[in-house]
Motif scaffolding. Sequence first.
Motif, PDB file in Angstrom:
ATOM      1  N   ARG A  89       3.867   0.634   1.363  1.00  0.00           N
ATOM      2  CA  ARG A  89       2.522   0.793   1.915  1.00  0.00           C
ATOM      3  C   ARG A  89       2.693   1.180   3.374  1.00  0.00           C
ATOM      4  O   ARG A  89       3.396   0.497   4.124  1.00  0.00           O
ATOM      5  N   PRO A 111       8.324  -9.907   2.896  1.00  0.00           N
ATOM      6  CA  PRO A 111       7.824  -8.639   3.437  1.00  0.00           C
ATOM      7  C   PRO A 111       8.781  -8.060   4.469  1.00  0.00           C
ATOM      8  O   PRO A 111       9.527  -8.793   5.125  1.00  0.00           O
ATOM      9  N   THR A 124       2.702  -8.509   4.309  1.00  0.00           N
ATOM     10  CA  THR A 124       2.982  -9.622   3.422  1.00  0.00           C
ATOM     11  C   THR A 124       3.526  -9.043   2.121  1.00  0.00           C
ATOM     12  O   THR A 124       3.500  -7.832   1.907  1.00  0.00           O
ATOM     13  N   ALA A 152       5.725  -0.633   5.279  1.00  0.00           N
ATOM     14  CA  ALA A 152       5.873  -1.977   4.724  1.00  0.00           C
ATOM     15  C   ALA A 152       6.502  -1.885   3.347  1.00  0.00           C
ATOM     16  O   ALA A 152       6.078  -1.083   2.508  1.00  0.00           O
ATOM     17  N   THR A 153       7.534  -2.701   3.142  1.00  0.00           N
ATOM     18  CA  THR A 153       8.182  -2.806   1.839  1.00  0.00           C
ATOM     19  C   THR A 153       8.327  -4.292   1.513  1.00  0.00           C
ATOM     20  O   THR A 153       8.065  -5.149   2.360  1.00  0.00           O
ATOM     21  N   ALA A 154       8.742  -4.561   0.300  1.00  0.00           N
ATOM     22  CA  ALA A 154       8.874  -5.956  -0.109  1.00  0.00           C
ATOM     23  C   ALA A 154      10.084  -6.106  -1.009  1.00  0.00           C
ATOM     24  O   ALA A 154      10.488  -5.173  -1.702  1.00  0.00           O
ATOM     25  N   MET A 189      -4.265   4.307   5.715  1.00  0.00           N
ATOM     26  CA  MET A 189      -3.382   3.497   4.896  1.00  0.00           C
ATOM     27  C   MET A 189      -2.991   4.294   3.668  1.00  0.00           C
ATOM     28  O   MET A 189      -3.841   4.916   3.027  1.00  0.00           O
ATOM     29  N   PRO A 213       4.526  -4.726  -1.612  1.00  0.00           N
ATOM     30  CA  PRO A 213       4.190  -4.902  -0.202  1.00  0.00           C
ATOM     31  C   PRO A 213       2.690  -4.771   0.034  1.00  0.00           C
ATOM     32  O   PRO A 213       1.994  -4.072  -0.712  1.00  0.00           O
ATOM     33  N   TYR A 214       2.230  -5.430   1.087  1.00  0.00           N
ATOM     34  CA  TYR A 214       0.850  -5.240   1.507  1.00  0.00           C
ATOM     35  C   TYR A 214       0.838  -5.177   3.031  1.00  0.00           C
ATOM     36  O   TYR A 214       1.751  -5.701   3.697  1.00  0.00           O
ATOM     37  N   LEU A 215      -0.180  -4.547   3.581  1.00  0.00           N
ATOM     38  CA  LEU A 215      -0.223  -4.302   5.033  1.00  0.00           C
ATOM     39  C   LEU A 215      -1.668  -4.081   5.433  1.00  0.00           C
ATOM     40  O   LEU A 215      -2.357  -3.249   4.824  1.00  0.00           O
TER      41      LEU A 215
END
Lengths: 160, 160
Positions: free
Chosen positions: A81, A46, B35, A34-36, A92, B46-48
């Motif tokens: 993440r 996201p 998200t 996951a990246t943003a 995680m 980022p969050y997951l």
Amino acid sequence: MTNPQVALGPRTREQRLADTLAMLRTPARDAWVATASVAADGTAAPYLVPLSLAWIDDRVVLALDATSRTGRSLLASGTARLSLGGTRDVVMIDAVLERSVRVVEAPEELAEGYAAQADWDPRPGGEHDLYLVLRPRRVQAWREVDELAGRVLMRDGAWL
Amino acid sequence: MTNPQVALGPRTREQRLADTLAMLRTPARDAWVATASVAADGTAAPYLVPLSLAWIDDRVVLALDATSRTGRSLLASGTARLSLGGTRDVVMIDAVLERSVRVVEAPEELAEGYAAQADWDPRPGGEHDLYLVLRPRRVQAWREVDELAGRVLMRDGAWL
């Protein structure tokens, strides 16, 4: 009769660490990455893709195109993440980008290490192909609700 | 001998759609929910997390605490990217937040629908507990490289 496959309560921290490292070292292991990014209107956007991963010298190594969305987001924000395993056997990893290395210029050790674990080899590599070396900052591992307590295995880059 | 489990080339679009809907309707199905938020310094973060999902009236329904990181990010940005399935049997969904409904005020149909598919029931629900109803905008499904072509099943909110 006892079944050794049946989990009897939460795993110890030692067991979770051993399981986590085993997962990180598994050949052909994929991670959800996951990246943003920040959109033109200032809102956060996201992104999420599955990518092959290698675990080399306590670092997560990805190989991707710098112009891909994940590449651009990671290079710009410096954070990702990642999740490994299933949604009920979770590892995680919050990681920061430590360095990026062009595939065409990569040291043998990095390129061989990646190819040895991933199920593909990005070499010889095109103009935009990179290895991204990510340093974990926080690692968590849990299976079911009874493992939520004690799920932090690494904090601020240090194994607990 | 033939093995019916062995995939023979890429699936048709019809088969991918059927497999995708079957996955979305599976009881106790979890999704990886990505998200994003904008950090104080302006960079994207980022969050997951894995979350239980229900598929009700062509919408993805999540239940979560509005003050959780995923809750805050989704309420602020209005977007999420979700994955179902494994990294080699991928369903990706880009979705927008259509509405949020407090668990304590939720219509029976929504609450019963969620409880019927998820493996938990957030009712009666605390002050901050919400159902988030997400409308898919884009859905992709693929297994291996041979399925990358034709992986888009929904575009701009319409099944192709």
